[in-house]
Design a protein around this motif. Sequence first.
Motif, PDB file in Angstrom:
ATOM      1  N   THR A   1       1.778  -3.215  -8.570  1.00 39.67           N
ATOM      2  CA  THR A   1       2.055  -2.296  -7.669  1.00 39.67           C
ATOM      3  C   THR A   1       1.768  -2.707  -6.352  1.00 39.67           C
ATOM      4  N   GLY A   2       0.637  -3.499  -6.098  1.00 37.03           N
ATOM      5  CA  GLY A   2       0.261  -4.100  -4.752  1.00 37.03           C
ATOM      6  C   GLY A   2       1.531  -5.019  -4.381  1.00 37.03           C
TER       7      GLY A   2
ATOM      8  N   ALA B   1      -5.086  -3.720   1.921  1.00 37.38           N
ATOM      9  CA  ALA B   1      -4.799  -2.659   2.905  1.00 37.38           C
ATOM     10  C   ALA B   1      -5.298  -3.355   4.258  1.00 37.38           C
ATOM     11  N   ARG B   2      -6.195  -4.039   4.417  1.00 38.38           N
ATOM     12  CA  ARG B   2      -6.661  -4.453   5.695  1.00 38.38           C
ATOM     13  C   ARG B   2      -5.391  -5.446   6.217  1.00 38.38           C
ATOM     14  N   GLU B   3      -4.777  -6.117   5.335  1.00 36.19           N
ATOM     15  CA  GLU B   3      -3.626  -7.206   5.807  1.00 36.19           C
ATOM     16  C   GLU B   3      -2.425  -5.855   6.199  1.00 36.19           C
TER      17      GLU B   3
ATOM     18  N   GLY C   1      -1.693   1.384  -3.746  1.00 34.27           N
ATOM     19  CA  GLY C   1      -1.845   0.119  -4.969  1.00 34.27           C
ATOM     20  C   GLY C   1      -2.141  -1.186  -4.166  1.00 34.27           C
ATOM     21  N   LEU C   2      -2.629  -0.952  -2.932  1.00 34.51           N
ATOM     22  CA  LEU C   2      -3.317  -2.411  -2.427  1.00 34.51           C
ATOM     23  C   LEU C   2      -4.811  -2.302  -2.757  1.00 34.51           C
ATOM     24  N   ASP C   3      -5.238  -3.575  -2.781  1.00 35.41           N
ATOM     25  CA  ASP C   3      -6.766  -3.379  -2.946  1.00 35.41           C
ATOM     26  C   ASP C   3      -7.198  -3.479  -1.567  1.00 35.41           C
ATOM     27  N   PRO C   4      -8.717  -3.522  -1.246  1.00 37.64           N
ATOM     28  CA  PRO C   4      -9.032  -3.316   0.186  1.00 37.64           C
ATOM     29  C   PRO C   4      -8.543  -4.405   1.298  1.00 37.64           C
TER      30      PRO C   4
END
Lengths: 264, 304
Positions: free
Chosen positions: B132-133, B165-167, B159-162
């Motif tokens: 999903t990411g 999400a930061r990127e 769906g993004l890991d931390p």
Amino acid sequence: MSWAAIARKDFSDAVRSKALWALTALFVVFMLGAAAGYGYYFDTSTLGLLTVLSGPVNFLIPITALLATIHSISGELESGTSKLLLSLPHTRRDVVIGKIVGRSAVMLIAVFIGVMSAGAYVFAVYTTVDAINYLGFAVFALLLALVYTSIGVGLSALARSTSRSTIIAAGFYTLLSFVWPLILSVVAYTTSEDSILNLTPGRRQFLNQIPPTDAITTARAGFTSVMNTPAALATSKWVLLVIAIAWLLGVPAIGYWRFNTRDL
Amino acid sequence: MPAIELSGVSKRYGDVTALTDLNITVDEGEIYGFLGPNGAGKSTAINILLDFVRPTTGSATIMGYDAQANSQAIRQRIGVLPEGFSVYDRLTARKHVEFAIDSKNATNDPDALLDRVGIPEAADRKAGGFSTGMRQRLGLAIALVGDPEMLLLDEPSSGLDPNGAREMRSILTEEANRGTTVFFSSHILGQVEAICDHAGILQNGTLVAEDSIDALREATDATTTLTVTLDAVTDDAVAAANAIPGVSEVSVDASDLVVRTGDASKTDVLDAIESTGATVQDFATEDASLDDVFSAYTTEEMPA
């Protein structure tokens, strides 16, 4: 012109998934096989071959075209790829037109190669060759593919799930192929001559030509003037052609209307 | 001309009301965070801007174009990451981006975009097998096609890991620095707070708060909750606390007196309470964070 991008994508999807090759192989095997088999076992005359081939072709092309298109729009709505597609600058009309153009190209190529491979065999081997009649058969086979591809995409646009669009297509085909003639028979045999529903032979013949397959088959007979069926004489070949075009445009127009008024 | 304008937008599905009289104005070049819990109606509002969904009443414009009448012109100019989209399983990541480039008549380099969103190695892989990411990153790459003047992103971090999400946030910030208007929704405050200029909080289809992030933070920073434990809570004590200028709310929780103050000093409040004869056994102060505001708005009980 944004439909062109969708048509290109749809066509290359069919190439990538080998659907184009599978369909082409199907029509080559079927038509070339019929030409070779008929020539070997019966006689080597185009007219005889086409008489035998007409029925199966009138079944195979519509069914294949419907199967190849019936998930074209409902499938995208069901999976959610429609959101990706429509977040790009495409209108819903572009989607319907693009799908029709892309899938028509696939169907036309497959049917064309099938018809031409059988034609090559006929011209090489058969003793009685009627080029005009064979060409007429080829052109109307392509028209049949075109009309049913448009109908299939149009019907697909009516539904948001693949199961529902499959039911719609099956219902459409059953209704026009079996139920419509049955209705005409029942009406013809149960109404008296002074009823407004009374079907004179002329009216009944005309109404029999309403389904797309019948309109196209009879139009072919009219245009190639070889099979002088009474039906071909009863209804102008041009009217039959108009009926075929009406199906080609009408069903996608209804499908587009439904698709366009729907929340994704 | 506002970048986005929703005027009196309502959407009903049969008996269910998804949005009620929503009015939002987003200025050009700002980052607007559209906050709210899942099911608040954020996606419905975004889908109306995209003409995926038609409003029951009201109208929406993007860059002056009517969202319904000129949807194609809008989608030519903006980049979109829709909610709940699927990728084409059989197409590679690069083919997806190429299709978007073809659709927008853009001239981007697909590999450069995939590199920017962090999935250059997946360019030749079929998207059907993506996590999903990765799908979300591919969606962002598609949204960036054509260097759009505006990005409209529905839950971009889902769906993004931390790290992802930061990127994602840093790409949004880069785009905003380039002058791109960014409108994105989230149910997580932290993602909005970090990069937004303005935020709106949606709850049950209604906009319950809207302001600049600074103003929202200021409003909440100014609020201190003082919890005073008394031997016995009396009406006099409540009245005394209420009488202090700057106190906005006094409530009783068992033997605790919960006092919300703006700029009233802690000592004034305690003195006033003790002057009624009550004995203060304990007290605690707590500064409200933006998080509290968000949860205060979004954990309200659903109306019956």
